[in-house]
Design a protein around this motif. Structure first.
Motif, short mmCIF file in Angstrom:
data_model
loop_
_atom_site.label_atom_id
_atom_site.label_comp_id
_atom_site.label_asym_id
_atom_site.label_seq_id
_atom_site.Cartn_x
_atom_site.Cartn_y
_atom_site.Cartn_z
N UNK A 166 19.30 11.43 4.27
CA UNK A 166 18.15 11.47 3.36
C UNK A 166 17.42 10.13 3.33
N UNK A 167 18.16 9.02 3.07
CA UNK A 167 17.44 7.75 2.94
C UNK A 167 16.97 7.24 4.31
N UNK A 168 15.96 6.39 4.26
CA UNK A 168 15.37 5.91 5.51
C UNK A 168 14.50 6.94 6.21
N UNK A 169 14.24 8.05 5.55
CA UNK A 169 13.51 9.16 6.15
C UNK A 169 14.47 10.31 6.41
N UNK A 170 14.20 11.47 5.86
CA UNK A 170 15.10 12.61 6.00
C UNK A 170 15.18 13.08 7.45
N UNK A 171 16.22 13.85 7.74
CA UNK A 171 16.36 14.45 9.08
C UNK A 171 15.11 15.23 9.45
N UNK A 172 14.55 15.94 8.47
CA UNK A 172 13.38 16.77 8.76
C UNK A 172 12.17 15.90 9.13
N UNK A 173 12.00 14.78 8.43
CA UNK A 173 10.90 13.88 8.76
C UNK A 173 11.10 13.26 10.14
#
Length: 380
Positions: free
Chosen positions: A362-369
């Motif tokens: 989630x942090x640092x940009x989610x897997x989806x992003x």
């Protein structure tokens, strides 16, 4: 990891960091987790030993080392020792590059010596209650008033939010300019109108203080603008690849550490008269994890080598971040299962790893992003 071009100087630094972690972090980790925050003295000790600030130019009291492999060594040794380490990698890998790359000579003189010594702790405030991975949803504003900017808004999920002395705030300085309307402003401890909310009670990573931050018409001098006004979004995009690589380094090291401990457990723990690792299902599971970790380590080594050459792309870092953190999560889950009931007991490191790993996708940009970034680079 091991083929990213680490030389004897890197290995000497690794020994220094490993000793520092064993001496200054491991004995205090449980107390910090219970408190939800580390002692500020840890940063001073880290600064004295060069575990932080090594990438700050020598003229400002740092080590003058511009080589992300040193960052990876610190991040890896922290992940090897504990699944929820103090936020020293945030200081080195995420916050430091903004000051080193973007600060004016006057700002560097004002901030970098304390940043390198550990007297000044840094944080970056992007996420808001209504804007996480979608930076375009940021509502915190900064309005020019003479020689100052008036900052108003709320940030949340801010790592080191309680301890931080220098907070890089992402704010809208031109609401009509889209991505060109963001700027970075450094809010300093005790500026009137800057307050900290509650220290958030998290599932895991409990030694890292995470907080809500409130800005009620904080008057920030124009001399505290970091980088160019209106270029904040681009500054973020430039720094995010190394941030995501740092998360991937911690992920692959943490996963390998849990796997190694579980392999030993599977050799010693018996059921039905034989070690549990000798059952075909378990043996296959261990073989699969070892293979996937070898592949992940090889990829991370390649990314570190690219970073050292200045060739790491946003897409490549996104691939590393999502793949490794998802693998880390799967490995820890499987290792808990192999431990059986003991895997749910916190005195076993695999249990705390299970608790701490969940946030990494989630942090640092989610897997989806991350997949969105990669997909767009493919033209789809």
């Amino acid at each position: 990891m091991g083929s990213a071009g680490f030389d004897s100087e890197h290995e000497q630094f690794r020994d220094l960091v490993r000793q520092f972690v064993a001496r200054e972090i491991v004995p205090h980790q449980q107390r910090w987790e219970e408190a939800g925050i580390v002692d500020r003295s840890l940063y001073l000790a880290a600064g004295k030993q060069g575990v932080i600030g090594f990438n700050v130019p020598e003229e400002f009291g740092g080590g003058g080392v511009d080589d992300f492999r040193y960052n990876a060594i610190v991040t890896g040794e922290l992940a090897r020792a504990t699944s929820g380490p103090p936020a020293l990698s945030l200081h080195n890998d995420i916050v430091a590059p903004y000051f080193i790359r973007l600060a004016t000579p006057e700002q560097k003189k004002r901030w970098l010596p304390g940043f390198a010594s550990g007297e000044l702790i840094g944080a970056i405030a992007m996420s808001e209650p209504g804007a996480g991975s979608d930076l375009a949803g940021i509502r915190t504003s900064a309005v020019r008033d003479g020689d100052d900017w008036i900052v108003s808004g709320t940030k949340t999920f801010i790592s080191s939010g309680i301890n931080a002395d220098l907070v890089i705030v992402v704010a809208r300085t031109d609401p009509a300019a889209g991505h060109k309307g963001f700027s970075l402003l450094v809010v300093e401890r005790d500026m009137p109108g800057f307050t900290r909310g509650r220290k958030l009670d998290k599932i895991g990573q409990r030694a890292q203080d995470t907080a809500e931050l409130f800005f009620d018409e904080v008057r920030v001098p124009a001399a505290n603008v970091l980088g160019e006004v209106g270029r904040g979004f681009y500054h973020l995009m430039h720094n995010l690849p190394d941030e995501r690589l740092s998360i991937a380094v911690a992920g692959v090291t943490g996963a390998r550490t849990v796997f190694d401990a579980t392999l030993e457990y599977a050799k010693q723990r018996t059921a039905f008269g034989q070690p549990i690792g000798t059952f075909q299902h378990n043996r296959f599971l261990l073989a699969e994890m070892d293979t996937e970790l070898d592949i992940a380590e090889t990829f991370i080594d390649a990314c570190l080598a690219q970073s050292a050459r200045g060739e790491l792309t946003a897409e490549r870092a996104a691939k590393a971040k999502w793949w490794v953190t998802e693998l880390h999560k799967r490995v820890v889950d499987a290792c808990v299962q192999l431990h059986g009931g003991y895997g749910y007991i916190l005195e076993y490191p695999v249990a705390s790893a299970y608790r701490d790993v969940r946030i990494t996708t989630i942090y640092g940009g989610t897997t989806e992003i991350m997949k969105e970034i990669i997909g767009k680079s493919l033209g789809v």
